[in-house]
Design an enzyme around this catalytic site. Sequence first.
Site, PDB file in Angstrom:
ATOM      1  N   LYS A  53       0.837  -1.205   0.000  1.00  0.00           N
ATOM      2  CA  LYS A  53       0.000   0.000   0.000  1.00  0.00           C
ATOM      3  C   LYS A  53       0.876   1.261   0.000  1.00  0.00           C
ATOM      4  O   LYS A  53       0.617   2.211  -0.747  1.00  0.00           O
ATOM      5  CB  LYS A  53      -0.939  -0.005   1.219  1.00  0.00           C
ATOM      6  CG  LYS A  53      -2.049  -1.055   1.099  1.00  0.00           C
ATOM      7  CD  LYS A  53      -2.830  -1.261   2.389  1.00  0.00           C
ATOM      8  CE  LYS A  53      -3.816  -2.416   2.218  1.00  0.00           C
ATOM      9  NZ  LYS A  53      -4.563  -2.757   3.443  1.00  0.00           N
ATOM     10  N   GLN A  97      -4.545  -1.284   9.609  1.00  0.00           N
ATOM     11  CA  GLN A  97      -4.504  -2.632   9.035  1.00  0.00           C
ATOM     12  C   GLN A  97      -5.122  -3.638  10.005  1.00  0.00           C
ATOM     13  O   GLN A  97      -4.824  -3.643  11.196  1.00  0.00           O
ATOM     14  CB  GLN A  97      -3.049  -3.010   8.705  1.00  0.00           C
ATOM     15  CG  GLN A  97      -2.893  -4.320   7.957  1.00  0.00           C
ATOM     16  CD  GLN A  97      -3.484  -4.302   6.556  1.00  0.00           C
ATOM     17  OE1 GLN A  97      -3.572  -3.270   5.908  1.00  0.00           O
ATOM     18  NE2 GLN A  97      -3.906  -5.464   6.079  1.00  0.00           N
ATOM     19  N   ASP A 120     -10.897   3.118   3.872  1.00  0.00           N
ATOM     20  CA  ASP A 120     -11.185   1.675   3.835  1.00  0.00           C
ATOM     21  C   ASP A 120     -12.690   1.416   3.705  1.00  0.00           C
ATOM     22  O   ASP A 120     -13.107   0.324   3.331  1.00  0.00           O
ATOM     23  CB  ASP A 120     -10.714   1.026   5.147  1.00  0.00           C
ATOM     24  CG  ASP A 120      -9.521   0.102   4.960  1.00  0.00           C
ATOM     25  OD1 ASP A 120      -9.313  -0.372   3.829  1.00  0.00           O
ATOM     26  OD2 ASP A 120      -8.815  -0.147   5.952  1.00  0.00           O
TER      27      ASP A 120
END
Length: 283
Positions: A53, A97, A120
Amino acid sequence: MTAQLIDGNALSRTLRADVAARAAALKARGVTPGLAVVLVGENPASQVYVRNKVKACEDNGLHSLLEKYPADLSEAELLARVDALNEDPAIHGILVQLPLPPHIDAQKVIEAISPEKDVDGFHVASAGALMTGAPGFWPCTPYGCMKMLESIGYELRGKHAVVIGRSNIVGKPMALMLLAQSATVTICHSATADLGAMTRQADVIVAAVGKRNVLTADMVKPGAVVIDVGMNRNDEGKLCGDVDFDGVKEVAGWITPVPGGVGPMTITMLLVNTLEAAERIAH
Ligand code: GUN
């Protein structure tokens, strides 16, 4: 092979080039889109995802901030970091995460992220926005699947889409996105009595359970579009999806490979969401 491949790497290249161009335009106006990636603990898969990422940000003109913490970071300390990132004007997107260590309530952390920075799309406000059609960030993996369908010019209206899997990250938002395009949507899961009876009716199948060979050739209507979200390892340690690719490619009309299908699209849509978060601030 009868199926045509939907190439996630090629589509990602096209979409990332657009992200890079828009990021450069924003930068010229004094705003560099910024993503903060927070990793707690040493989960090896998470370390790889996070690295990818951050690299994708660097490659496409986005600023990235990687914050790594030991597994014993307290929930209060993590919430304080999220608060600080919410207040940081150089950061437009925040990604924590998952999975988090068991002593941390992941949902509580997600809810602490400002919805304007929830790239997200996991915040309840983002989920509610998707459900009602209000503006908000869509979870990256199902959003990427929708872009793959769009890339082949697929008209979802009136089609039967079967989603296998009901996770908050993929299955449920996927079903809502397909519904928003006027597909007739069926969600199947571990308690579905006869999965094959459902999938054989489907014009579009999205497999997102995290188990090999969930979908085999006998379960697919000829010509159907098959999207494979799975990321598993076979007995030889090779990356494979939820779909029996070798069998299903002989029946389906379109199919996504693993690797090189949905995987790169997830990161691409994270870049798109981060860029849009920055554009919303800059406008
Ligand atoms: N862990 C596995 N996939 C994801 C994802 O898309 N976002 C976050 N934050 N964690 C993950």
